[in-house]
Design an enzyme around this catalytic site. Structure first.
Site, PDB file in Angstrom:
ATOM      1  CE  LYS A 192      51.592  37.620  36.271  1.00 36.16           C
ATOM      2  NZ  LYS A 192      51.017  36.697  37.345  1.00 36.16           N
TER       3      LYS A 192
ATOM      4  N   PRO B 224      48.594  42.922  40.471  1.00 37.47           N
ATOM      5  CG  PRO B 224      50.121  44.705  40.594  1.00 37.47           C
ATOM      6  CD  PRO B 224      49.704  43.511  41.464  1.00 37.47           C
ATOM      7  CD  GLU B 225      45.953  38.443  37.255  1.00 38.34           C
ATOM      8  OE1 GLU B 225      45.525  38.295  35.862  1.00 38.34           O
ATOM      9  OE2 GLU B 225      45.471  38.172  38.166  1.00 38.34           O
TER      10      GLU B 225
ATOM     11  NE  ARG C  26      47.658  29.337  44.402  1.00 39.38           N
ATOM     12  CZ  ARG C  26      47.275  28.226  43.344  1.00 39.38           C
ATOM     13  NH1 ARG C  26      46.603  28.580  42.477  1.00 39.38           N
ATOM     14  NH2 ARG C  26      47.961  27.083  43.402  1.00 39.38           N
TER      15      ARG C  26
END
Ligand code: ZN
Length: 287
Positions: A57, A2-3, A262
């Site tokens: 965040k 989540p950003e 990533r």
């Protein structure tokens, strides 16, 4: 992960549904998630929720004195429940980390903080001031508050790549891997551009893209009532997580650069003058 847009939508939901309610009980299901000991979770009991905020965040629930601050990390989420079960959760099982009852257990509403997967990195802090959370104290200016002067200050003298600078929370708060991909694509800038060398036109495009992409994503996430979903659900992404698919702008194939844990995506035609970026993992394999 989540950003800014997702966390903003969760804060929006808490503002609409939690403010004015009393914290009746807090159930801790994962002791590792709790990063502070004093004040204890029971300090929240009987307190009225007076605000919900976002810092980068981080999500902050103001309980009229003590604050419950959460960093959802990679796979965490806040899920709102209109009725929360009364039975205390079994510790250490399943995705539940913390449960907050905002009404009589078994009858009233509340929310769960959950974390999917095996890497447990969700972090919860109970503090008298959000700035006591080290990650919040270190945050740079919020991405939504950036103006032309602010962006110039952020980029000045930076020799790192644009992708790195944009996602560094101490430089600018709120943007992570997904939305930096989107922002760079909209701004038609290479993730590997040297941040301190952007000319005025490129800086203006970048600023427009930061606001355009984030405003749009906040609106979307609020609209789908993020807090009623089981986890983060994004729509309308242009390049992020779209490796091999056509770029919606030019039709070129979206490419990726992979690292150990990533990857990020971009469009060569839109962003890098048609040239694919070196993929370290790939070049290591070929060496
Ligand atoms: Zn393109």
């Amino acid at each position: 992960m989540p950003e800014l847009p997702e966390v903003e939508a969760l804060a929006h939901h808490l503002r609409a549904h939690a403010i004015g309610r009393t914290v009746v009980r807090v159930d801790v299901a994962s002791l590792t998630a709790l990063k502070t000991f004093d004040p204890p979770t029971t300090a929240l009991h009987g307190r009225e929720v007076t605000g919900a905020n976002r810092y980068g965040k981080f999500l902050d629930l103001d309980c009229d004195g003590p604050h419950l601050v959460t960093h959802l990390s990679r796979a965490g989420w806040l899920r709102w429940l209109d009725t929360v079960g009364a039975a205390p959760p079994k510790p250490g099982r399943g995705p539940l980390a913390l449960r907050v009852h905002l009404g009589k257990p078994g009858q009233g509403p509340g929310f769960d903080l959950t974390e999917a997967g095996t890497q447990k990195r969700l972090a919860v802090y109970i503090v008298s001031d959000p700035r006591q959370v080290p990650g919040i104290a270190r945050l740079g200016p919020d991405a939504l508050s950036l103006d032309a002067d602010g962006l110039r200050a952020v980029l000045a003298g930076r020799t790192e790549r644009l992708k790195t600078v944009l996602t560094e929370q101490s430089t600018v708060a709120g943007i992570g891997n997904a939305y930096s991909d989107e922002i760079l694509h909209v701004a038609k800038l290479s993730p590997y551009a040297i941040a301190g060398r952007l000319d005025a036109a490129a800086q203006a495009r970048l600023l427009d893209a930061v606001h355009g992409v984030l405003d749009d994503a906040v609106r979307r996430s609020v609209g789908q009532e993020a807090a009623r979903l089981k986890g983060e659900k994004r729509a309308g992404l242009r390049v992020h997580a779209r490796t091999g698919l056509p770029c919606p702008e030019c039709g070129d194939t979206v490419r990726e650069v992979s690292f150990a844990d990533r990857s990020f995506q971009y469009c060569p035609t839109c962003q890098t003058g048609g040239k694919p970026l070196a993929d370290r993992r790939l070049s290591r394999l070929l060496r």
